[in-house]
Design an enzyme around this catalytic site. Structure first.
Site, PDB file in Angstrom:
ATOM      1  N   GLU A 134       0.879  -1.335  -0.071  1.00 47.29           N
ATOM      2  CA  GLU A 134       0.093  -0.125   0.157  1.00 47.29           C
ATOM      3  C   GLU A 134       0.936   1.334  -0.033  1.00 47.29           C
ATOM      4  O   GLU A 134       1.941   1.287   0.120  1.00 47.29           O
ATOM      5  CB  GLU A 134      -1.083  -0.068   1.332  1.00 47.29           C
ATOM      6  CG  GLU A 134      -0.209  -0.392   2.546  1.00 47.29           C
ATOM      7  CD  GLU A 134      -1.460  -0.813   3.543  1.00 47.29           C
ATOM      8  OE1 GLU A 134      -1.528   0.091   4.360  1.00 47.29           O
ATOM      9  OE2 GLU A 134      -2.133  -1.874   3.419  1.00 47.29           O
ATOM     10  N   CYS A 427      19.447  47.005  -0.679  1.00 46.04           N
ATOM     11  CA  CYS A 427      18.430  46.662  -1.194  1.00 46.04           C
ATOM     12  C   CYS A 427      18.448  46.527  -2.745  1.00 46.04           C
ATOM     13  O   CYS A 427      18.842  47.660  -3.142  1.00 46.04           O
ATOM     14  CB  CYS A 427      16.878  47.422  -0.754  1.00 46.04           C
ATOM     15  SG  CYS A 427      15.289  47.097  -1.417  1.00 46.04           S
TER      16      CYS A 427
HETATM   17  S1  IVH Z   1       0.793   0.818   8.951  1.00 48.56           S
HETATM   18  C1  IVH Z   1       2.198  -0.965  13.061  1.00 48.56           C
HETATM   19  N1  IVH Z   1       0.404   1.803   6.893  1.00 48.56           N
HETATM   20  O1  IVH Z   1       3.926   5.694   8.680  1.00 48.56           O
HETATM   21  C2  IVH Z   1       2.075  -0.290  11.708  1.00 48.56           C
HETATM   22  N2  IVH Z   1       1.518   3.210   8.385  1.00 48.56           N
HETATM   23  O2  IVH Z   1       6.632   4.661  10.089  1.00 48.56           O
HETATM   24  C3  IVH Z   1       1.230   0.920  11.794  1.00 48.56           C
HETATM   25  N3  IVH Z   1       2.040   5.625   7.264  1.00 48.56           N
HETATM   26  O3  IVH Z   1       3.130   6.257  11.933  1.00 48.56           O
HETATM   27  C4  IVH Z   1       1.540   1.774  10.764  1.00 48.56           C
HETATM   28  N4  IVH Z   1       1.013   5.180   5.282  1.00 48.56           N
HETATM   29  O4  IVH Z   1       1.883   7.433  10.246  1.00 48.56           O
HETATM   30  C5  IVH Z   1       1.163   2.264   7.948  1.00 48.56           C
HETATM   31  N5  IVH Z   1      -0.332   2.491   4.695  1.00 48.56           N
HETATM   32  C6  IVH Z   1       0.233   2.868   5.916  1.00 48.56           C
HETATM   33  C7  IVH Z   1       0.804   4.238   6.050  1.00 48.56           C
HETATM   34  C8  IVH Z   1       1.545   4.465   7.456  1.00 48.56           C
HETATM   35  C9  IVH Z   1       1.588   6.185   6.156  1.00 48.56           C
HETATM   36  C10 IVH Z   1       2.954   6.210   8.452  1.00 48.56           C
HETATM   37  C11 IVH Z   1       2.109   6.223   9.824  1.00 48.56           C
HETATM   38  C12 IVH Z   1       3.145   5.589  10.725  1.00 48.56           C
HETATM   39  C13 IVH Z   1       4.291   5.725   9.820  1.00 48.56           C
HETATM   40  C14 IVH Z   1       5.398   4.684  10.350  1.00 48.56           C
END
Ligand code: IVH
Length: 688
Positions: A134, A427
């Protein structure tokens, strides 16, 4: 749908032109029906991108619901669609412990490490598995708790163990469902995702901030997290944030697959990305990464990588966690996009507030789908740090930032050393020696009275839509009028006659009359906006309104000192200092005088002032609970009109709490502990 609604309304229209509902039960039913309709149309618009009714029709439904809710607080619902507009109550955020800690992900920039991850998972599981690929959204993470299909809490990541309760702010995000659709959701679960600011909103916000001399957000991530932490959720509502959900947690989730659970979430009304794919081979994962490394540039929001997750929750449990992150997931980060090109020249721009910005002029180069010819160098320190020389081959990056920046010099490619770039000392527009204040990175031109770009910038700001809204004058006309010597400041605009304008190139009688008519019309602009139009540093539209309401006339404001200014709600030292400084310049008081003579209004209008007194002067008042006779906003306005201050949380300096029904239990407890008086709606009205 709308036809039925019209019919119903007109069926019950009374001589007062208001919809009448035959029985009390009808009101309750209609409220429920409106809420259901608005939730559905909101979902169609913000998640499905397929609206079924016009904005006008949507607004009419919303207005009807707002009116009914105001008259019937007994049917109050914190998840009503009307709550999305936010409240202007200020509050400190309450910290809430996460039920499940919010961990981060292991990061990598290399496909080799993606292969290592894949092999590790394969060895540990020793059975078939799927990897869910994703997008990694570049915003700020949020955890939402739903109970019985209703949003009860939204908490930021914080330190991973506990975060800030930002529920009121999150409720203003239209793509977050307040009430879920269908019936098959678990009674209680958490869903996590990313709050984003789309590029288009980010660009608009930054250009407004630039107009108002406020600091720009470096990227949409900072803008999203800054917005989520604002105290005033009505401002959050205006910022049009968005949210994608990507992780569900709970004891009774519908499926074993992460992907499948998100499909369910989508059915219940959550915004889930449709770019997610399940892969079974390493090659499929690489293909996903490569595809989105390019395709992401066309997306309406920022992404900084791809997240790979083992799909089965059972397998996730088997793999477990390290102390910091799950063993079942990893983030592959895209390289920030870079290009190498030649630095030809550094030029300097002077803004309306006198700040001088160095700009690198480059050989045109392709970067993230656009041709870059110029990049910001921000300030003298950055030029010094890069040790820039004309002719250098420089690295240009776009990263998450909208304005490309120079991040380094390819020293190897230096073959003849060009002239060292040194920040100018005078300036570029008016030759005044530049000034740099202690502790500030920017240089500025202090010659505000005579420096052409500053003068033109102030006039452009004055005529702009949010200020005096003189539509007949745009930046080009300002340039013409200024260059021809017809105007030198905003007051000169009011001396213009059509015959003066006819001397300008390409100016016909009709345009000349139009311009003068537009200027005359601006005499009707209320004082609040005039104050904003003056272009005082840090005085944006909201601050101007606050100041105008607090001081009523420009004379009072001009006479106010720092203490009186900072006594006004939300006015801090920085703004107060800037206001005092502005009026301390003689040319500014002369300017105000000239504008007064031209007929500009410098007094808050009577309608706004009506009923003003100082009955609550010096009182700090907390508003809590649900009210019957007036809305919260009306009470807030009353407090301010009578000289009081509306504060968000109870402390020992609180004078009293204006309490409606169902006052928050924590506020009640605190009030009792501190001995703060509780005043009912009726008592308060009697007081006034
Ligand atoms: S899963 C335990 N999925 O990336 C797993 N995080 O470095 C929980 N983020 O704090 C996160 N897109 O803010 C996940 N498709 C996605 C994401 C995502 C952005 C961010 C999120 C997280 C950070 C992790």
């Amino acid at each position: 749908m709308f036809i039925i609604y019209c019919f119903r309304r007109s069926n019950f229209v009374s001589s007062h032109d208001e919809p009448q509902y035959e029985f009390a039960m009808n009101v309750e039913q209609r409220i429920a029906e409106l809420r259901e309709l608005l939730h559905r149309h909101n979902h169609n618009y913000y998640i499905k991108n397929a609206p079924e009714i016009t904005d006008f029709e949507f607004d009419a439904l919303m207005r009807e619901l707002q009116e009914l809710e105001e008259k019937h607080p007994e049917y109050d619902d914190p998840n009503s669609p009307t709550r999305r507009v936010g409240s202007d109550l200020t509050k400190d955020f309450v910290q809430v412990a996460h039920k499940y800690p919010m961990l981060s992900l292991g990061n990598t920039y290399s496909k080799g490490e993606v292969a290592d991850f894949y092999e590790r998972v394969k060895r540990a599981l020793n059975e078939d598995f799927e990897i869910c690929c994703e997008l990694k959204f570049d915003g700020t993470s949020i955890s939402l708790t739903y109970e019985n299909g209703r949003l009860v809490r939204a908490v930021t990541r914080g330190d991973g163990e506990k975060g800030d309760d930002v529920t009121a702010n999150v409720k203003t995000i239209r793509s977050v469902p307040l009430v879920l659709s269908g019936e098959d959701y678990p009674a209680e679960f958490e869903i996590r995702g990313e709050v984003l600011m789309p590029w288009s909103v980010f660009e608009q916000l930054n250009s407004e901030r630039e107009e108002q001399g406020e600091q720009l957000f470096a990227n949409p991530r900072n803008a999203a997290s800054g917005t989520l932490k604002l105290q005033d959720s009505s401002v959050v509502a205006k910022r049009r944030l968005d949210a994608y959900l990507y992780f569900m947690l709970g004891e009774e989730l519908p499926a074993d697959g992460h992907f499948e659970n998100l499909q369910w979430a989508s059915k219940w009304g959550f915004k889930v990305s449709d770019t997610t794919r399940k892969c079974t081979t390493l090659q499929e994962i690489y293909d996903f990464i490569d595809y989105f490394d390019t395709a992401r540039k066309e997306l309406p929001f920022a992404t900084d990588g791809v997240v790979l997750k083992v799909n089965s929750l059972r397998q996730q449990r088997n793999l477990g966690y390290t102390s910091k992150s799950p063993r079942w997931a990893i983030a592959y980060k895209f390289q920030a996009e870079k290009a190498v090109t030649r630095l030809n020249e550094v030029t300097y721009q002077v803004g309306r507030t006198g700040v001088v910005t160095p700009v690198a002029n480059l050989d045109p180069v392709q970067l993230s789908g656009t041709v870059v010819k110029r990049a910001s160098l921000h300030n003298a320190d950055i030029i010094e740090k890069l040790d820039l020389h004309i002719g250098d081959m420089v690295y240009v990056e776009k990263g998450g930032e909208i304005i490309p920046k120079i991040t380094g010099v390819d020293v190897e490619a230096r073959f003849l050393l060009g002239e060292k770039v040194r920040f100018i000392t005078r300036c570029p527009a008016c030759d005044a020696p530049l000034v740099r204040n202690e502790g500030e990175a920017a240089h500025f031109c202090p010659n505000e009275a005579n420096c052409p770009p500053q003068i033109k910038g102030r006039i452009e700001h004055y005529v702009s839509r949010e200020a005096m809204n003189i539509e007949s004058i745009g930046p080009e006309t300002v340039e013409l009028l200024y260059n021809s010597g017809l105007i030198n400041n905003i007051a000169d605009l009011y001396r213009l006659e059509p015959s003066d304008l006819l001397l300008l190139p390409r100016m016909g009688t009709k345009s000349a009359e139009n311009i003068v008519a537009g200027i005359r019309e601006s005499l009707n602009v209320p004082f609040e906006r005039v104050l904003f139009a003056l272009g005082i540093r840090f005085v944006g539209a909201t601050v101007a309104k606050r100041l105008a309401r607090a001081f009523i006339t420009i004379d009072n404001l001009m006479a106010a000192g720092i203490d009186e200014l900072t006594a006004v709600d939300e006015i801090g030292e920085r703004i107060a200092g800037s206001v005092v400084e502005f009026f301390s310049h003689e040319e500014n008081s002369t300017l105000v005088q000239a504008l007064k003579e031209a007929g500009i209004s410098f007094v808050v209008a009577d309608e706004v002032l009506e009923g003003k007194s100082d009955k609550l002067a010096g009182k700090s008042i907390v508003i809590s609970g649900v009210f019957e006779k007036h809305s919260r906003d009306e009470y807030k306005e009353m407090i301010e009109k009578h000289g009081g201050k509306n504060v968000g949380s109870v402390s020992k300096s609180t004078s009293f709490i204006l309490a409606g029904a169902n006052m928050g239990p924590s506020k009640l407890e605190k009030a009792q502990k501190l001995g703060v008086a509780i005043v009912s709606e009726d008592e308060f009205l009697a007081m006034l």
